[in-house]
Each structure stands twice: as structure tokens, then as C-alpha cells.
Write a protein that holds these residues in place. Structure first.
Motif, PDB file in Angstrom:
ATOM      1  N   VAL A 126       6.449  -4.434  14.177  1.00 40.69           N
ATOM      2  CA  VAL A 126       6.380  -3.691  12.890  1.00 40.69           C
ATOM      3  C   VAL A 126       6.123  -4.850  11.775  1.00 40.69           C
ATOM      4  CG1 VAL A 126       6.826  -2.125  11.077  1.00 40.69           C
ATOM      5  CG2 VAL A 126       7.554  -1.731  13.611  1.00 40.69           C
ATOM      6  N   ILE A 127       4.732  -4.938  11.315  1.00 38.81           N
ATOM      7  CA  ILE A 127       4.530  -5.835  10.339  1.00 38.81           C
ATOM      8  C   ILE A 127       4.761  -5.224   8.737  1.00 38.81           C
ATOM      9  CG2 ILE A 127       2.778  -7.023   8.813  1.00 38.81           C
ATOM     10  CD1 ILE A 127       1.381  -7.471  11.834  1.00 38.81           C
ATOM     11  N   GLN A 128       4.256  -3.930   8.637  1.00 41.33           N
ATOM     12  CA  GLN A 128       4.426  -3.136   7.299  1.00 41.33           C
ATOM     13  C   GLN A 128       4.789  -1.656   7.766  1.00 41.33           C
ATOM     14  OE1 GLN A 128       0.818  -3.000   5.174  1.00 41.33           O
ATOM     15  NE2 GLN A 128      -0.619  -2.596   7.040  1.00 41.33           N
ATOM     16  N   VAL A 129       5.256  -1.003   6.632  1.00 42.05           N
ATOM     17  CA  VAL A 129       5.350   0.338   6.582  1.00 42.05           C
ATOM     18  C   VAL A 129       4.501   0.632   5.309  1.00 42.05           C
ATOM     19  CG1 VAL A 129       6.886   2.227   5.904  1.00 42.05           C
ATOM     20  CG2 VAL A 129       7.793   0.353   7.315  1.00 42.05           C
ATOM     21  N   VAL A 130       3.671   1.823   5.669  1.00 45.08           N
ATOM     22  CA  VAL A 130       2.758   2.354   4.526  1.00 45.08           C
ATOM     23  C   VAL A 130       3.190   3.763   3.991  1.00 45.08           C
ATOM     24  CG1 VAL A 130       0.138   2.874   4.092  1.00 45.08           C
ATOM     25  CG2 VAL A 130       0.791   1.043   5.881  1.00 45.08           C
ATOM     26  N   THR A 131       3.232   3.859   2.678  1.00 44.78           N
ATOM     27  CA  THR A 131       3.555   5.251   2.425  1.00 44.78           C
ATOM     28  C   THR A 131       2.679   5.457   1.129  1.00 44.78           C
ATOM     29  OG1 THR A 131       5.270   4.581   0.872  1.00 44.78           O
ATOM     30  CG2 THR A 131       5.885   5.122   3.020  1.00 44.78           C
ATOM     31  N   ASP A 132       2.783   6.624   0.218  1.00 42.41           N
ATOM     32  CA  ASP A 132       2.424   6.514  -0.945  1.00 42.41           C
ATOM     33  C   ASP A 132       3.214   6.088  -2.174  1.00 42.41           C
ATOM     34  OD1 ASP A 132       4.069   8.553  -1.620  1.00 42.41           O
ATOM     35  OD2 ASP A 132       3.034  10.177  -1.174  1.00 42.41           O
ATOM     36  N   ASN A 133       2.917   6.296  -3.469  1.00 40.65           N
ATOM     37  CA  ASN A 133       3.780   5.492  -4.078  1.00 40.65           C
ATOM     38  C   ASN A 133       4.721   6.475  -4.982  1.00 40.65           C
ATOM     39  OD1 ASN A 133       1.799   6.576  -5.706  1.00 40.65           O
ATOM     40  ND2 ASN A 133       1.521   5.034  -7.309  1.00 40.65           N
ATOM     41  N   ALA A 134       5.181   7.466  -4.354  1.00 42.05           N
ATOM     42  CA  ALA A 134       6.149   8.331  -5.056  1.00 42.05           C
ATOM     43  C   ALA A 134       7.583   7.585  -5.171  1.00 42.05           C
ATOM     44  CB  ALA A 134       6.522   9.558  -3.962  1.00 42.05           C
ATOM     45  N   ALA A 135       8.079   8.047  -6.213  1.00 46.95           N
ATOM     46  CA  ALA A 135       9.527   7.156  -6.700  1.00 46.95           C
ATOM     47  C   ALA A 135      10.713   7.295  -5.439  1.00 46.95           C
ATOM     48  CB  ALA A 135       9.979   8.077  -7.811  1.00 46.95           C
ATOM     49  N   ASN A 136      10.804   8.402  -4.514  1.00 45.30           N
ATOM     50  CA  ASN A 136      11.703   8.245  -3.582  1.00 45.30           C
ATOM     51  C   ASN A 136      11.137   7.176  -2.397  1.00 45.30           C
ATOM     52  OD1 ASN A 136       9.470   9.820  -2.814  1.00 45.30           O
ATOM     53  ND2 ASN A 136      10.547  11.383  -2.117  1.00 45.30           N
ATOM     54  N   ASN A 137       9.991   6.825  -2.421  1.00 52.49           N
ATOM     55  CA  ASN A 137       9.233   6.014  -1.478  1.00 52.49           C
ATOM     56  C   ASN A 137       9.560   4.600  -1.898  1.00 52.49           C
ATOM     57  OD1 ASN A 137       8.301   7.984   0.670  1.00 52.49           O
ATOM     58  ND2 ASN A 137       6.571   8.089  -0.688  1.00 52.49           N
ATOM     59  N   MET A 138       9.573   4.333  -3.091  1.00 60.51           N
ATOM     60  CA  MET A 138       9.888   2.867  -3.627  1.00 60.51           C
ATOM     61  C   MET A 138      11.302   2.944  -3.675  1.00 60.51           C
ATOM     62  SD  MET A 138       7.125   2.037  -4.847  1.00 60.51           S
ATOM     63  CE  MET A 138       6.657   2.803  -3.369  1.00 60.51           C
ATOM     64  N   ALA A 139      12.141   3.948  -3.756  1.00 60.96           N
ATOM     65  CA  ALA A 139      13.629   3.453  -3.667  1.00 60.96           C
ATOM     66  C   ALA A 139      13.868   3.218  -2.048  1.00 60.96           C
ATOM     67  CB  ALA A 139      14.489   4.867  -3.787  1.00 60.96           C
ATOM     68  N   ALA A 140      13.192   3.871  -1.089  1.00 60.93           N
ATOM     69  CA  ALA A 140      13.091   3.637   0.371  1.00 60.93           C
ATOM     70  C   ALA A 140      12.831   2.289   0.709  1.00 60.93           C
ATOM     71  CB  ALA A 140      12.414   4.777   0.980  1.00 60.93           C
ATOM     72  N   ALA A 141      11.751   1.699  -0.067  1.00 58.01           N
ATOM     73  CA  ALA A 141      11.015   0.377   0.231  1.00 58.01           C
ATOM     74  C   ALA A 141      12.419  -0.694   0.083  1.00 58.01           C
ATOM     75  CB  ALA A 141      10.048   0.233  -0.696  1.00 58.01           C
ATOM     76  N   LYS A 142      12.856  -0.479  -1.174  1.00 55.64           N
ATOM     77  CA  LYS A 142      13.828  -1.454  -1.338  1.00 55.64           C
ATOM     78  C   LYS A 142      15.037  -1.706  -0.563  1.00 55.64           C
ATOM     79  CE  LYS A 142      13.461  -0.969  -6.630  1.00 55.64           C
ATOM     80  NZ  LYS A 142      14.109  -0.487  -7.957  1.00 55.64           N
ATOM     81  N   LEU A 143      15.472  -0.479   0.008  1.00 53.89           N
ATOM     82  CA  LEU A 143      16.455  -0.437   1.249  1.00 53.89           C
ATOM     83  C   LEU A 143      15.829  -1.082   2.445  1.00 53.89           C
ATOM     84  CD1 LEU A 143      17.731   3.245   0.780  1.00 53.89           C
ATOM     85  CD2 LEU A 143      18.987   1.092   0.154  1.00 53.89           C
ATOM     86  N   LEU A 144      14.692  -0.968   2.818  1.00 47.94           N
ATOM     87  CA  LEU A 144      14.179  -1.314   3.904  1.00 47.94           C
ATOM     88  C   LEU A 144      14.094  -3.031   3.999  1.00 47.94           C
ATOM     89  CD1 LEU A 144      12.523  -0.684   6.677  1.00 47.94           C
ATOM     90  CD2 LEU A 144      10.539  -1.546   5.435  1.00 47.94           C
ATOM     91  N   ILE A 145      13.577  -3.441   2.405  1.00 44.42           N
ATOM     92  CA  ILE A 145      13.182  -4.916   2.330  1.00 44.42           C
ATOM     93  C   ILE A 145      14.619  -5.816   2.491  1.00 44.42           C
ATOM     94  CG2 ILE A 145      12.472  -6.647   0.766  1.00 44.42           C
ATOM     95  CD1 ILE A 145      10.400  -4.420  -0.059  1.00 44.42           C
ATOM     96  N   GLU A 146      15.746  -4.995   2.267  1.00 43.92           N
ATOM     97  CA  GLU A 146      17.149  -5.559   2.049  1.00 43.92           C
ATOM     98  C   GLU A 146      17.442  -5.676   3.521  1.00 43.92           C
ATOM     99  OE1 GLU A 146      19.562  -3.148  -0.061  1.00 43.92           O
ATOM    100  OE2 GLU A 146      19.071  -3.599  -2.157  1.00 43.92           O
ATOM    101  N   LYS A 147      17.260  -4.720   4.490  1.00 45.48           N
ATOM    102  CA  LYS A 147      17.655  -4.752   5.954  1.00 45.48           C
ATOM    103  C   LYS A 147      16.526  -5.559   6.719  1.00 45.48           C
ATOM    104  CE  LYS A 147      18.738  -1.715   9.815  1.00 45.48           C
ATOM    105  NZ  LYS A 147      19.142  -0.451  10.483  1.00 45.48           N
TER     106      LYS A 147
END
Length: 419
Positions: A126-147
Motif C-alpha cells: 500500500v502506497i496511499q489511502v484515499v478518502t474525502d476531507n471530512a474532519a474524522n478522516n483527517m483525524a484517522a490520517a494522523k493515526l495512520l501516519i503515526e503507525k
């Protein structure tokens, strides 16, 4: 039928007729296959066939990587559903779907679902995860990048461009013409008689043309109105119209005033000139004929230049529109991954050698290489100091006439991923 190895769904009409005839010739006493034989073995066979089709895509995931895409939506029964798909050069594959009506869609919740999908696909693929820019997706993005610091969390380009178009459409200079166009089409389609009269003059061609996104539909409607400008004028000045009750009603006189207004048609023409470059970008982002990542940043720059030309390069007229585009694109369509694919697309570099000296582009490719080969300094050195200079300077095969010729084609047909 099943024992012969021929799947039921693949039998054509002639074969099915022969099957029925054979059963009829057998006569009384024929014992049809049980529900189990018709359902269980055939289902297992179909599952096996589907897995075989997926094998080619899974091999592509391992060879060149893939993107995990997630999208949440609500069905007619008001159930909240989250879908996961995997995209690669071989196409898009549905991975799984989960009903999550009872769950709170927090960043942690979305992250857990996405992370499980990544594990199923293979984190190394997996190179990237693609979502829309909803606030909850942005919060999930931070958690993913940390892991998973070697992955990118990318926002859906089609969603971003659609938001650009909506924001521009609300600008005073465009909102007036869009509102009038909607008023005209609503009036025509709201009454059987006016709809029939319009179809008579347009030879049964419709004005409204639905598209994937709401604003794309608005654009196509404006485009359709412009194409039928003369026919609509003939309709509203015809004998049938002047003798009808609608020509004396308030909404009818309003529609008539819109159609015969020169300023309205000039306004629609301006809307099309401004929206066309972004709609083209939207169609690129939302299409599935080729990988669009390598074209998004380059076509965004071209769209801005086309919009400036629509205003004869008078900055005061286009400034607010460019500001909307750049605000929406910042951090979304100019990420390190977008900039790197822009540089690595010969379609742009071979036309404009100054790209390789762009500081933002140079920084972006360093970020990407460090992410992709996080713990492999030797590989980073090979890419940055050995392979990349060969590409930038068109050494070896990069300098062949055939390589340059492919890049001279229109971006709509050129696909660097197939080289």
C-alpha cells in the motif's frame, strides 16, 4: 451441466434451448439436480473463478503498489455503510463493505477499519489511502501516519475539484447566470406542454444531462443550453408559444426574458470558459481509464492558465477565482506525492525542463523517496543520486526519439504508467 465444467451463467440462449430440449426428450421420470447441487457447488466455482481474476491484480499490487480507497454513504434504509476498494494500474477491486450504523464515526473508528484493510491487502503493497476531507478522516490520517509513516493519506481529487467548482459557482458574477439557467430548465421540465414543445424544437434532445457530481451536472446543463441557444429562441418566439397560456403567466414571461437576453447568453458563455478547465480536471480525477495521479498537478496549473486567458489575463477579473483554486488545492493537490508524480511524468518534464529545478518539486521527491525506502539508505542513494539524474538529463532510453514522441501526444491519451 455443472459436471461438464460449464458455469451456468456462461450458457447462451442457444445452449439453454438445447438444454431444455434435452430435458424434454428425457420424458417423465427426470430427476432435476437438488437445490444444493445448483447452489453450493456453483457458488464455490464462482468464488474460485473470481479469485483467479483477482490474482492478476494482486500480483500488480506486489509489483508496483496500490491505493486503498474508502467511502462512507447512507442507503435508502438510512443505514450507514463504509466501502473499501483497492486501486492499481490493473484497475479497481472491491475489497469489503461494513455496516456501521450503530458506530460513531470517529477518527479512531475509521482508522481501525482502514488499518485492517491495509493488513488484508499487505502493508508492504500500500502506497496511499484515499478518502474525502471530512474532519474524522483527517483525524484517522494522523493515526495512520503515526503507525505507518511510509504511507500517504491522500484526499480524493474529484471531491476537491468539485468543491472548487461549487465555490466559484457561488461567486456573484457566476451565481446570477447559474440561477437563471436553473430557473429556465425548471420551468421547461415542470410542465408537460413546455417539455413537449422544447423537445419538438430540439428534436427530442434534453437539456439536463445528469453527471456523477452535482456541479458537473450544472456545467453540462449550461453547455447543453448554449448548444441549443438558437432552438430555444425559436421556441420562445414561435406561434405555439405566443398562443399558449404560459406566454402570459409570470414564470413563462420570466423564462422568455431569460432566453432572449443577450447578457444571459454572454454570462453562460463566460461560465463555460471558466468552468471547462476544472471540469476537464474533474473528469480526469474521476475517470478510470488510466492512473491520474501523474497528471493532477500539471493539469491544475494548466487549468489556472486557461482561466486567466478566459479573462484576457486581466488579474482583477480572475484573482478571486485563482485564490479559490489555490486555497482548495493547498495541501491536497500539491502534496509530495502529487509533485513527485508530476516530475516523473515525461509528458511535463520533456516539455518544460525548468520543472527539475523547482525547489518544491525537489523537496517533494526527497520526502517520497525517504518514505518509500525509509530504512534503506543505499536505495535512497541509488534513486536520488543515480537513477533520477539519468531521467532528468534524458540519458539512455530516456533520450530515445520514441520516448519523446509519446510525451508529445495529448495528455488525455498519453499514459506514462504503460511505458
Amino acid at each position: 451441466m455443472y459436471e461438464s465444467g460449464v458455469p451456468f451463467h456462461s450458457i447462451d440462449n442457444d445452449a439453454f434451448k438445447k438444454l431444455v430440449e434435452a430435458i424434454g426428450q428425457y420424458g417423465q421420470g427426470y430427476c432435476p439436480p437438488s437445490q444444493y447441487l445448483l447452489r453450493e457447488p456453483l457458488l464455490k466455482e464462482e468464488v474460485g473463478r473470481t479469485k483467479g481474476l483477482l490474482k492478476k491484480q494482486e500480483e500488480e499490487w506486489a509489483r508496483n503498489g496500490c491505493s486503498v480507497m474508502t467511502d462512507g454513504w447512507t442507503d435508502r434504509k438510512r443505514r450507514s455503510i463504509m466501502n473499501f476498494c483497492v486501486n492499481s494500474r490493473e484497475g479497481t477491486t472491491f475489497h469489503s463493505s461494513a455496516e456501521c450504523s450503530k458506530d460513531s464515526h470517529t477518527g479512531q473508528f475509521i482508522f481501525d477499519y482502514v488499518d485492517k484493510c491495509i493488513e488484508d491487502v499487505g502493508a508492504q503493497n500500500v502506497i496511499q489511502v484515499v478518502t474525502d476531507n471530512a474532519a474524522n478522516n483527517m483525524a484517522a490520517a494522523k493515526l495512520l501516519i503515526e503507525k505507518r509513516p511510509n504511507m500517504f493519506w491522500t484526499l480524493c481529487a474529484a471531491h476537491i475539484v468539485d468543491l472548487m467548482l461549487e465555490a466559484i459557482g457561488k461567486e456573484g458574477k457566476f451565481k446570477e447566470w447559474i440561477t437563471k439557467a436553473k430557473t429556465l430548465t425548471i420551468f421547461i421540465y415542470a410542465h408537460h406542454w413546455t417539455l413537449a414543445l422544447m423537445q419538438k424544437f430540439t428534436k427530442c434532445k434534453d437539456i439536463v444531462r445528469p453527471e456523477v457530481t452535482r456541479f458537473a451536472t450544472t456545467f453540462l446543463t449550461l453547455q447543453s443550453l448554449m448548444e441549443k441557444q438558437e432552438k430555444l429562441k425559436h421556441m420562445f418566439t414561435s406561434h405555439e408559444w405566443t398562443q399558449s397560456k404560459w406566454s402570459r403567466k409570470k414564470n413563462g414571461t420570466g423564462a422568455y426574458a431569460i432566453v432572449i437576453s443577450r447578457s444571459f447568453w454572454n454570462g453562460v458563455n463566460l461560465c463555460l470558459k471558466v468552468f471547462s478547465p476544472l471540469v476537464k480536471l474533474l473528469q480526469l480525477a474521476d475517470g478510470d481509464q488510466k492512473a491520474s495521479m501523474g497528471f493532477l498537478y500539471g493539469e491544475l496549473q494548466q487549468a489556472k492558465e486557461d482561466i486567466k486567458m478566459a479573462f484576457n489575463n486581466v488579474e482583477i477579473n480572475y484573482r478571486s477565482i485563482i485564490e479559490i483554486i489555490e486555497t482548495r488545492a493547498k495541501g491536497r493537490l500539491d502534496s509530495p506525492l502529487h509533485m513527485t508524480t508530476y516530475l516523473l511524468n515525461p509528458y511535463y518534464l520533456y516539455k518544460d525542463q525548468s520543472i527539475k529545478d523547482n525547489v518544491m518539486v525537489s523537496d517533494a521527491i526527497f520526502i517520497c523517496v525517504e518514505k518509500f525506502f525509509r530504512d534503506d539508505i543505499d536505495k535512497q542513494d541509488q534513486v536520488i543520486n543515480m537513477e533520477l539524474p539519468k531521467y532528468k538529463e534524458k540519458e539512455g532510453n530516456f533520450g530515445r526519439i520514441l520516448a519523446a514522441k509519446g510525451c508529445s501526444e495529448n495528455s488525455s491519451s498519453y499514459d506514462p504508467g504503460m511505458l
